[in-house]
Structure formats: structure tokens, C-alpha cells
Design an enzyme around this catalytic site. Structure first.
Site, PDB file in Angstrom:
ATOM      1  N   LEU A   1       0.831  -1.206   0.000  1.00 26.45           N
ATOM      2  CA  LEU A   1       0.000   0.000   0.000  1.00 26.45           C
ATOM      3  C   LEU A   1       0.862   1.251   0.000  1.00 26.45           C
ATOM      4  O   LEU A   1       0.459   2.300  -0.483  1.00 26.45           O
ATOM      5  CB  LEU A   1      -0.899   0.022   1.240  1.00 26.45           C
ATOM      6  CG  LEU A   1      -1.956  -1.059   1.330  1.00 26.45           C
ATOM      7  CD1 LEU A   1      -2.582  -1.073   2.712  1.00 26.45           C
ATOM      8  CD2 LEU A   1      -3.029  -0.831   0.282  1.00 26.45           C
ATOM      9  N   GLY A   2       2.039   1.132   0.570  1.00 29.50           N
ATOM     10  CA  GLY A   2       2.883   2.319   0.627  1.00 29.50           C
ATOM     11  C   GLY A   2       4.215   2.003   1.267  1.00 29.50           C
ATOM     12  O   GLY A   2       4.423   0.922   1.832  1.00 29.50           O
TER      13      GLY A   2
ATOM     14  N   GLY B   1       9.586   6.425   5.247  1.00 31.73           N
ATOM     15  CA  GLY B   1      10.181   6.500   6.570  1.00 31.73           C
ATOM     16  C   GLY B   1      10.881   5.222   6.938  1.00 31.73           C
ATOM     17  O   GLY B   1      11.884   4.863   6.346  1.00 31.73           O
ATOM     18  N   PHE B   2      10.291   4.503   7.866  1.00 33.84           N
ATOM     19  CA  PHE B   2      10.956   3.341   8.414  1.00 33.84           C
ATOM     20  C   PHE B   2      10.220   2.045   8.157  1.00 33.84           C
ATOM     21  O   PHE B   2      10.439   1.073   8.854  1.00 33.84           O
ATOM     22  CB  PHE B   2      11.098   3.530   9.924  1.00 33.84           C
ATOM     23  CG  PHE B   2      12.291   4.345  10.277  1.00 33.84           C
ATOM     24  CD1 PHE B   2      13.448   3.737  10.685  1.00 33.84           C
ATOM     25  CD2 PHE B   2      12.249   5.724  10.170  1.00 33.84           C
ATOM     26  CE1 PHE B   2      14.558   4.482  10.996  1.00 33.84           C
ATOM     27  CE2 PHE B   2      13.349   6.471  10.479  1.00 33.84           C
ATOM     28  CZ  PHE B   2      14.520   5.859  10.899  1.00 33.84           C
TER      29      PHE B   2
ATOM     30  N   SER C   1       7.291  -0.428   5.460  1.00 30.50           N
ATOM     31  CA  SER C   1       6.446  -0.636   4.291  1.00 30.50           C
ATOM     32  C   SER C   1       5.106  -1.144   4.785  1.00 30.50           C
ATOM     33  O   SER C   1       5.030  -1.831   5.800  1.00 30.50           O
ATOM     34  CB  SER C   1       7.047  -1.683   3.371  1.00 30.50           C
ATOM     35  OG  SER C   1       8.363  -1.307   3.042  1.00 30.50           O
ATOM     36  N   VAL C   2       4.039  -0.796   4.058  1.00 25.65           N
ATOM     37  CA  VAL C   2       2.696  -1.182   4.486  1.00 25.65           C
ATOM     38  C   VAL C   2       2.059  -2.085   3.434  1.00 25.65           C
ATOM     39  O   VAL C   2       2.148  -1.807   2.236  1.00 25.65           O
ATOM     40  CB  VAL C   2       1.818   0.065   4.704  1.00 25.65           C
ATOM     41  CG1 VAL C   2       0.479  -0.330   5.294  1.00 25.65           C
ATOM     42  CG2 VAL C   2       2.523   1.055   5.607  1.00 25.65           C
TER      43      VAL C   2
ATOM     44  N   LYS D   1       1.982  -3.083   8.831  1.00 22.96           N
ATOM     45  CA  LYS D   1       3.157  -2.229   8.675  1.00 22.96           C
ATOM     46  C   LYS D   1       4.388  -2.998   9.149  1.00 22.96           C
ATOM     47  O   LYS D   1       4.462  -3.422  10.294  1.00 22.96           O
ATOM     48  CB  LYS D   1       2.950  -0.977   9.524  1.00 22.96           C
ATOM     49  CG  LYS D   1       4.103  -0.033   9.476  1.00 22.96           C
ATOM     50  CD  LYS D   1       3.695   1.316  10.043  1.00 22.96           C
ATOM     51  CE  LYS D   1       4.346   2.399   9.247  1.00 22.96           C
ATOM     52  NZ  LYS D   1       3.506   3.499   8.915  1.00 22.96           N
TER      53      LYS D   1
ATOM     54  N   ASP E   1       5.128  13.903  12.144  1.00 28.36           N
ATOM     55  CA  ASP E   1       5.174  13.660  10.706  1.00 28.36           C
ATOM     56  C   ASP E   1       3.788  13.821  10.075  1.00 28.36           C
ATOM     57  O   ASP E   1       3.302  12.946   9.370  1.00 28.36           O
ATOM     58  CB  ASP E   1       5.736  12.253  10.450  1.00 28.36           C
ATOM     59  CG  ASP E   1       6.252  12.080   9.028  1.00 28.36           C
ATOM     60  OD1 ASP E   1       6.356  13.102   8.303  1.00 28.36           O
ATOM     61  OD2 ASP E   1       6.534  10.936   8.641  1.00 28.36           O
TER      62      ASP E   1
END
Ligand SMILES: *[C@@H]1O[C@H](CO)[C@@H](O)[C@H](O)[C@H]1NC(C)=O
Ligand SMILES: *[C@@H]1O[C@H](CO)[C@@H](O)[C@H](O)[C@H]1NC(C)=O
Ligand SMILES: *[C@@H]1O[C@H](CO)[C@@H](O)[C@H](O)[C@H]1NC(C)=O
Ligand SMILES: *[C@@H]1O[C@H](CO)[C@@H](O)[C@H](O)[C@H]1NC(C)=O
Ligand SMILES: *[C@@H]1O[C@H](CO)[C@@H](O)[C@H](O)[C@H]1NC(C)=O
Ligand SMILES: *[C@@H]1O[C@H](CO)[C@@H](O)[C@H](O)[C@H]1NC(C)=O
Ligand SMILES: *[C@@H]1O[C@H](CO)[C@@H](O)[C@H](O)[C@H]1NC(C)=O
Ligand SMILES: *[C@@H]1O[C@H](CO)[C@@H](O)[C@H](O)[C@H]1NC(C)=O
Ligand SMILES: *[C@@H]1O[C@H](CO)[C@@H](O)[C@H](O)[C@H]1NC(C)=O
Ligand SMILES: *[C@@H]1O[C@H](CO)[C@@H](O)[C@H](O)[C@H]1NC(C)=O
Length: 804
Positions: free
Chosen positions: A510-511, A514-515, A517-518, A532, A628
């Protein structure tokens, strides 16, 4: 805005006796309640017994009380104390029983002396004491249950329990008021208006000044308190009862499952909390007056109150805190004293004084008592003040000379932009000559420091963008397998292979950012989830990670993405969230193929995000700074309710990385200047980022795109353009043209103003998220914001193309 201080009492340690196997709700003649016993009301809601308030590590300095607390609430919360002003100094030999004369007494067994008594008048001694389901502790006739001789509800402390009466009884002459500070009687008082108007007022006991009133009772509600807090709607029934004998205000709770804590805080505010089982914490549902500085003399004499600062009270120049021990944690009413006494002698009609006056700009003194003097110029006004030894301050505004005598109360720091110095006054404070020396010098140093800081910051922004690029390119991830799984405070602990299965081996991404992946997945093949995967090098130990999961997991709000579970196996750290079918806000705002969001939807999104952030900042147990905020982290439910994702990430990513990580993680364009200047990060960094996002919601474009068609002026950085247009121009030119003019202009103007206040250079100039919510809801007025200077400088010196 101070973060949540439920009450001083809750912060101090509170000793509550261990549960007794055979608890009862009554004391009969001949029975006694000892230090380790408690009475529990039949419904289990309230308990009565002896408790200790104070420093747990030093037994001899703690105070003991007889009182009532919420029995089902694990977070110790008192509802009443019998001896609030006369604490028992030691727990030895304490005992509660019915005495020979029928009164309820606390005895010191070793001396057989009465140290507290209900002091009710009665002719016979057949009485019993009972803790009722309402939390009322009564002494009544043993043979006639409707004959009450004494009740705790007639002696309220700082907590207004359902069913309690606030008001008078003309028959007994009793005026039931509530006083702040628990357990000792405080300086603030909540009561029915003594002048006879049907309203509740808050006042300071030593003055007649009422600093808040509820507005007149209409039959259903008070005029200034029209809305029952959302969380409590359908839970309250309120009534104001005037009858032949008494007049009082009371409320009851219709929903049996709701636990309400209605408290007059030490700081003079009424606060209503609702117990949340989910988070095991009190949720602040309502507070009045809204602004802490509206409380009369809340900072005491010679202290300055600033609603945007924490702590909100500071001593004015030349003064120091009167009693440091009382200044903590919430009770500032002691105020400040002079460092050096004034030098002023009156002999007959002549006065000699070497005192000087120090200017304090941007203050509001509305509530203080002033004397208007006859003076043509500020010089004459100065002399008028110095010629009177009781004069402590003066102001010369609009041709009027005002002087203040004695202790100066209610000095309030207000927003006061240098551009339009409209609503603030300048106060001249009288100080001993010695205390004014060096102050002017300090001021100069301060200005230089700020000026340097500002230019460094402007440079920093660019160096920073480079750093982020370099660092992002460097990162990679990997993982290892192990297999342990336990449950963690109600949040589901998943096994790694279960998540692997649920996400079809992490196939639908999905995305990424940052730190982590989803990935999309399903629970039991039905509920959609977002999984996540945290990168392996950003790890806490397993123990820390689990602790953070349980602290973040209990945070629940309609505008926050819910954490469902986690996985912690070996070096693997995964978080499982609810899935948001409409994806993130950036897709809807910026992608050309997306359906254009209607104005009303945009406004609801703006309001929802503000609500979620306000909750994180002000209402959960520990203040959480998101760090963020950007459209990518605002997800939309199927009905376009916004939900903030990724809060608490700083916690998951480990302490030693904290500073570097939080600095890097943020996205340029949403980063407040203080990220670079290196001062401590406060919730105001989220406010800044929120302001930037709000502008993007209004314009439908990235702020950072130079090529945006910002009205007439194409070269101006959009946020700066907005600030200028608000001061002198037309809001319409700022709006997303795709809306085709279908916009509520009033709302659009409010949104632009809010956004500009949020992106001010100085964090103290920015609103709080709580205020933003109120402004967007139309409950608070908002002034014209000044143009953020720093942004203007940056935008003017560069084409700002780094982020497009
Ligand atoms: C409790 O008392 C001890 C010793 O008097 C002191 O060191 C400590 O800071 C106190 N703790 C609190 C919370 O006041
Ligand atoms: C408290 O009690 C301890 C021993 O009981 C004693 O040593 C100490 O001095 C006492 N402290 C105070 C502040 O009275
Ligand atoms: C009761 O009296 C004894 C002896 O005078 C004393 O030591 C103790 O502190 C007293 N207890 C209370 C609660 O006052
Ligand atoms: C009530 O008063 C009577 C007479 O004074 C006394 O004998 C009796 O013990 C008292 N009862 C209680 C429960 O104290
Ligand atoms: C309790 O009620 C009875 C009868 O109503 C009465 O005789 C007695 O005096 C009352 N006791 C007290 C303590 O008022
Ligand atoms: C019981 O007490 C109530 C209130 O004090 C009184 O009106 C009533 O007459 C008493 N009943 C008896 C039986 O004494
Ligand atoms: C109670 O007394 C106050 C003044 O003492 C009076 O103004 C008020 O009308 C009285 N209320 C009732 C209900 O009698
Ligand atoms: C006050 O004034 C009188 C006469 O003007 C003078 O004698 C006296 O010394 C003065 N007192 C002081 C304390 O200055
Ligand atoms: C100083 O001001 C106070 C308060 O306004 C006033 O009562 C007093 O008379 C003044 N004293 C002189 C010497 O003017
Ligand atoms: C200042 O004085 C002018 C004219 O007297 C008046 O119109 C204006 O309202 C005053 N402003 C303030 C803040 O008192």
C-alpha cells in the site's frame, strides 16, 4: 495549553486500602472501620475509607484523610474528603465509629480522643452510617430510613457527583458550594449565583470577581453551556430546581455504564471527565473557562499568564516565585514577589523615589482595577505613578493614563503582532532601580540571538533536504525468523506466519516510507487490515516494543487509525492497523485523475484531523507529538472520515534514534523551523505541519510547487501568498479552482487564517490544536495573522523547487 492535569491528587500517590473480602456499605452501632477497611456502596461504584495523600517515600510528611473514591476506577480518584483542612498526621490508631451520642466520629484509639465528628444535633443515639449508591455518605436514624441527620452531599469538596445539589437550603441556611484544591480547601469556588440569578458562577473566594458564569438557565440548559460534550450526550439530565425551601442545580446520569468525574480543578477550571474502559483513563470531555488565563488571578500577583505557553504562569521581570513548593504542579495563585523592595518615601506632600519603570509590551489588563489619572503625556503619567508610593504600574494608551496600586493581578500576555499593534497594551511596571539594571542589555543579546538563529534556520532547510535524499537512498531492510507469541494488553499478538498468510506473503504493497512498508491483508479472510513492517535496524528490544504497543494501543479516537495488533518475533516488528478503503489524502488532493473533493468534505477533513491531533496533544495520558503530519499520513474511511496514521512512531522506533529519526522522518515543507534550530520539539511542530496541510486542502495543490497558479502572483510561495491575501485581499483567489466556486467563503476564510496562524515562525505565536478545533467549529474568533517572516525570506531567495 497545559497538557492534561487531571488533578493534583491524581499525580500524588494515593494509598487505598486493599480490598477487604467482606465489604459492607454500613457502620452500625458498636462497629468500627479501621485504617485497612473500606465501605463499598451496594452498586460497587464508590468506596469509603482512610487514604493517604502525599509523598509515599516519606511516611511522616503524608496526610491521611477519611474520604470517598471511585471504587471501580483503577486510577485513584477521590470524590470527597471529610477532613480536607485537618488531615490526620499519622495512620496509627485511627478508627471510624458511631459514638455514644449517635454521631459518627473518627477516634484516636490510643488516646480515645475524637479527632473528627459529624456534629449533628440529635436527641437519641440509635443511628447508622451508610454509603449510598449515589456516593452520598449519610448518618441516619436506625429506625427511620428517611430521617437523615447528616450527609456528605451537604459538605461537598471539589467533586460534583451526580445527584448532588449545588445551591441553598433556606431552611438549614446551608449554601452548598464546591471549592477547588483537593483535599484542602482552595481559592476557587463554584456556586449558584449569590445574587439570585439562575446561573452557576466561578469566583475567587477572596474577591467578589466572578470570572466565569454558565449563563442563565433556560429550563433545559445554561445559556453559555449549550452543548453537552459529544461523548456524554444522552448520558446527562440536568435540572435547576427552585422550590419553596431550596434552590439548587443538580444532574443525573441516565446511562448506568458511564462514570463521570466532575471536578473543580486547583487551577480554577471546571473539568468533566468520562472514564474510558478502553484506554483505562479519564477522558476530558469538557472544561470551563476554556482559557486558563480567564481564571481570576490564576497566576497570582505580579505574574504573567500566557495561554500559549507552558507553564502558563511566569513571573514578570524583577520578580521571583513567592513559594516554589506551592508553584508546583498547578496551583500558581501564590504569585511572585519583588526581588528588591521599592525605594519610595513620602514626607508630607513630597515623595522621593529612585524607582524605575520597565515596559512590558503586548499585555491585556482587562480584569484589573485601574485608576484613571489626568495626564497629557506619557512623561507626566510616569511621574504621576512614581509620585505615589502605592503605585505599582501604569499605562498610557490612547491618551489615557491609568495607574495600578498594590498587587497587580491578571496580567495576560496576548498575541500582538508588530504589524498591527492593535489589541495589546504596554504596561509599565515599577521596579527598584537595581532590578531594571541589566534588563535592557539582556534584551539586546536576545534580539541578536534570534536574528542569528533565523538566518541559520533558513540555510538549514536546504542542507536538510539534501541530507534526507542521501539518507533515504542509503536505507535497506531485511529480517530473521523466530517463533514466540504472547498476548499484550488486549491488542492481538499475531504470529508472523499468520500475517504472511493474511497478506498473501506481503504481495499487495500500500505504501512505503520513513521506516516501514505497508501491506494490505485480511483477518480470517474478511476484515481488511493494513500491516506495517518496520525496518529491522530501527528496533527496540522486544520488551520495550511490547510496552510501546500497549501504550499506543490504548489510544483510541475517531480520527486516529486504530492499532489492532502487532507481531514481535525475533528481529521482526510488525504493526497491524485497521484498513482505510479511501487511501490517503494526498491521492484525493493532488492526483489529477481523482474525483475533486467537495468543500464540505474538505472542511470536515480539516476539522477531523485537528480533532485527532488535539486528542494526541491534550487529552491522552502522555502527550504525543506526531512529528510527521502530511497528507500521506491522513487516511480516509469509506465515508471520508479522516484518520491520522503513524502516531507514536517515535516510540516504536527507539529512544537512542529518537532525535535523529524524528528529524529525518519529517518531510520538508511540513517541517517547523525549530526542527532545524535545535530547540526542544513541542506539539507546535504538529501545528505547523497541520497549517501546511490545511493550505493544501484549501488549494488542492502541494504548497511546494512553484508552478501553482496562485491567483495573480505566480512567483510567490503559496503559504506566503495566502498570508498576504488574508491581510489585504480576496480569499477566492486562494481556492482550488476545481471547486468551481462552490465554497463556503466564510469557512474558507477561517481555514486560511487558521493555517496562517499555525505556520508562524515562533511556536508561541501558533495556535494550539485545541484552539484550532474551536475556531473551525466557529466557537472562537480569530484575528488576522501576520505573514510568517521566515517563509517569506526563504520563498523570496529561492525558487523552492526541491520538493515538486
Ligand atoms: C518525596 O520525598 C523525598 C524525600 O523527602 C524527595 O526526595 C522526593 O523528591 C519526594 N518525591 C515527590 C514526588 O515529591
Ligand atoms: C521521618 O521519620 C523518620 C523516621 O521515622 C525520621 O528519621 C525523619 O527525620 C522524619 N522526617 C521528617 C521530615 O520528620
Ligand atoms: C494518636 O495518639 C498517639 C499518641 O498520642 C499518637 O502517637 C498518634 O500519632 C495519634 N494518631 C493520630 C492519627 O493522631
Ligand atoms: C446510647 O446512649 C445510652 C445512654 O446514654 C448508652 O447507655 C448506650 O450505650 C448508647 N448506645 C451506644 C450504641 O452508644
Ligand atoms: C429515630 O426515630 C424515632 C422514631 O421516629 C425517634 O423516636 C428517635 O428519636 C429518632 N432517633 C434520632 C436519633 O433522632
Ligand atoms: C421518619 O422521618 C421523617 C423525616 O424526618 C419524618 O417525616 C417521619 O415522620 C418519620 N417517621 C416516623 C415513623 O417517625
Ligand atoms: C432563600 O433566601 C434568599 C435570601 O436569604 C431569598 O432571596 C430567596 O428568595 C429564598 N429562596 C426561597 C426559595 O425561599
Ligand atoms: C520631612 O520633612 C520635614 C520638613 O519638611 C523635615 O524636617 C524632615 O526631616 C523630613 N523627614 C524625612 C524623613 O525626610
Ligand atoms: C496614592 O494612590 C492611592 C490610591 O489611588 C490614593 O488613595 C492615595 O491618596 C495616593 N497618595 C498620594 C500621596 O497621592
Ligand atoms: C481611542 O480613542 C479614540 C478617540 O477618542 C476612540 O475612538 C477609540 O475607540 C479609542 N481606542 C481605544 C482602544 O480605546
Amino acid at each position: 495549553m497545559p497538557y492534561l492535569h487531571i488533578s493534583m491528587v491524581l499525580l500524588l500517590s494515593l494509598h487505598i486500602p486493599a480490598a477487604n473480602s467482606a465489604t459492607t456499605d454500613a457502620i452500625l452501632a458498636g462497629q468500627a472501620l479501621s485504617i485497612s477497611d473500606k465501605l463499598v456502596s451496594k452498586n460497587g461504584r464508590y468506596a469509603l475509607g482512610f487514604f493517604k495523600v502525599g509523598n509515599s517515600s516519606s511516611q511522616n510528611t503524608s496526610n491521611w484523610y477519611l474520604g470517598i473514591w471511585f471504587n471501580r476506577v483503577p486510577k485513584s480518584t477521590q470524590a470527597w474528603a471529610a477532613n480536607r483542612n485537618d488531615p490526620f498526621k499519622s495512620p496509627t490508631s485511627l478508627e471510624l465509629k458511631i459514638s455514644h451520642d449517635g454521631n459518627l466520629v473518627v477516634l484516636n484509639q490510643s488516646t480515645n480522643s475524637v479527632i473528627w465528628s459529624t456534629q449533628a444535633k440529635m436527641t437519641r443515639n440509635n443511628t447508622i452510617a451508610m454509603l449510598l449508591d449515589s456516593g452520598n455518605f449519610i448518618l441516619r436514624n436506625a429506625s427511620n430510613s428517611s430521617h437523615t441527620l447528616w450527609q456528605s452531599f451537604d459538605h461537598p469538596t471539589d467533586t460534583f457527583l451526580p445527584g448532588m445539589k449545588l445551591g441553598w437550603d433556606n431552611f438549614t441556611g446551608l449554601n452548598r458550594q464546591k471549592n477547588s484544591i483537593s483535599p484542602a480547601t482552595g481559592v476557587y469556588c463554584e456556586e449558584l449565583d449569590p445574587s439570585g440569578v439562575n446561573q452557576i458562577v466561578l469566583s475567587q473566594r477572596s474577591s467578589t470577581a466572578q470570572y466565569w458564569s454558565s449563563g442563565v438557565w433556560s429550563g433545559q440548559h445554561f445559556a453559555s453551556v449549550p452543548v453537552v460534550p459529544d461523548a456524554a450526550r444522552n448520558a446527562f439530565k440536568r435540572s435547576l430546581v427552585p422550590n419553596a425551601r431550596e434552590k439548587y442545580y443538580t444532574y443525573i446520569i441516565l446511562d448506568e455504564t458511564v462514570t463521570v468525574y466532575f471536578n473543580l480543578d486547583v487551577s480554577g477550571q471546571i473539568k468533566v471527565f468520562i472514564w474510558r474502559e478502553g484506554s483505562q483513563d479519564w477522558l476530558l470531555a469538557y472544561s470551563q473557562p476554556r482559557a486558563q488565563c480567564d481564571v481570576y488571578a490564576v497566576c497570582g500577583p505580579f505574574a504573567m499568564c500566557n495561554d500559549d505557553a507552558l507553564p502558563y504562569c511566569t513571573c514578570t521581570k524583577g520578580f521571583s516565585v513567592r513559594s516554589p513548593e506551592d508553584w508546583e504542579p498547578d496551583d500558581r495563585a501564590g504569585g511572585c514577589i519583588r526581588n528588591t523592595p521599592l525605594d519610595c518615601i513620602t514626607n508630607g506632600s513630597s515623595t522621593r523615589s529612585t524607582d524605575k519603570c520597565l515596559s512590558v509590551p503586548c499585555v491585556s489588563l482587562a480584569q484589573s482595577v485601574r485608576r484613571i489619572e489626568d495626564a497629557q503625556s506619557i512623561g507626566v503619567c510616569t511621574q504621576v505613578c512614581l509620585d505615589n508610593c502605592s503605585c505599582t504600574a501604569y499605562s498610557f494608551t490612547n491618551g489615557t493614563c491609568s495607574t495600578w496600586h498594590g498587587e497587580l493581578l491578571n496580567i495576560r500576555q496576548i498575541q500582538c503582532s508588530s504589524a498591527a499593534n492593535s489589541n495589546g497594551e504596554t504596561l509599565y511596571l515599577r521596579l527598584a532601580a537595581k532590578d531594571t539594571q541589566g534588563l535592557e542589555k539582556n534584551k539586546r543579546v536576545f534580539i541578536i540571538a534570534v536574528a542569528t538563529g533565523t538566518s541559520v534556520a533558513a540555510l538549514g532547510l536546504f542542507a536538510f533536504a539534501m541530507l534526507i535524499m542521501i539518507w533515504r537512498n542509503k536505507r535497506k531492510s531485511s529480517g530473521q525468523i523466530s517463533n514466540t507469541a504472547q498476548d499484550c494488553n488486549g491488542i492481538i499478538a499475531f504470529r508472523y506466519n499468520a500475517l504472511e498468510l493474511g497478506t498473501k506473503n506481503f504481495s499487495e504493497k500500500l505504501g512505503e516510507g520513513g521506516f516501514a512498508s505497508v501491506f494490505k491483508g485480511f483477518l480470517n479472510n474478511s476484515t481488511a487490515i493494513a500491516v506495517k513492517k518496520l525496518d529491522h535496524h530501527a528496533h527496540h528490544t522486544e520488551k520495550q516494543f511490547r510496552a510501546e504497543v500497549s501504550s499506543i494501543g490504548i489510544i483510541q479516537h475517531i480520527n486516529l487509525v486504530k492499532l489492532i495488533g502487532f507481531c514481535c518475533e525475533g528481529a521482526r516488528r510488525l504493526l497491524v492497523y485497521e484498513y482505510m478503503p479511501n487511501g490517503s489524502l494526498d491521492i484525493h488532493l493532488f492526483q489529477s485523475h481523482a474525483t475533486v473533493l467537495k468543500w464540505s468534505t474538505r472542511y470536515q477533513i480539516a476539522l477531523g484531523v485537528a480533532g485527532g491531533l488535539a486528542y494526541l496533544h491534550e487529552k491522552c495520558r502522555d502527550c504525543i507529538i506526531h512529528c510527521d503530519i502530511k497528507p500521506e499520513n491522513i487516511l480516509l474511511s469509506d465515508s471520508f472520515v479522516p484518520k491520522i496514521a503513524d502516531f507514536g512512531m517515535a516510540k516504536f522506533l527507539g529512544r537512542k534514534f529518537s532525535r535523529a529519526i524524528t528529524t529525518m522522518r519529517g518531510t520538508i515543507g511540513y517541517l517547523a523551523p525549530e526542527w532545524i534550530t535545535g530547540v526542544d520539539i513541542t506539539p507546535k511542530v504538529d501545528v505547523y505541519a497541520y497549517g501546511m496541510v490545511l493550505l493544501e486542502i484549501v488549494s488542492g495543490k502541494r504548497n511546494s510547487c512553484v508552478s501553482c497558479s496562485c491567483g495573480s502572483n505566480h512567483d510567490v510561495y503559496y503559504p506566503v501568498h495566502v498570508a498576504r491575501e488574508i491581510i489585504g485581499g480576496d480569499v477566492r483567489s486562494l481556492l482550488d479552482s476545481r471547486l468551481c466556486g462552490e465554497v463556503n467563503l466564510k469557512e474558507a476564510e477561517i481555514a486560511c487564517k487558521v493555517a496562517c496562524w499555525c505556520i508562524q515562525d515562533d511556536e508561541f505565536d501558533r495556535s494550539t490544536m485545541g484552539e484550532v478545533v474551536q475556531i473551525l467549529e466557529g466557537l472562537l474568533e480569530i484575528n488576522i495573522p501576520p505573514t510568517p517572516r521566515l517563509l517569506q525570506t526563504i520563498a523570496g531567495s529561492s525558487n523552492y523547487s526541491t520538493c515538486c
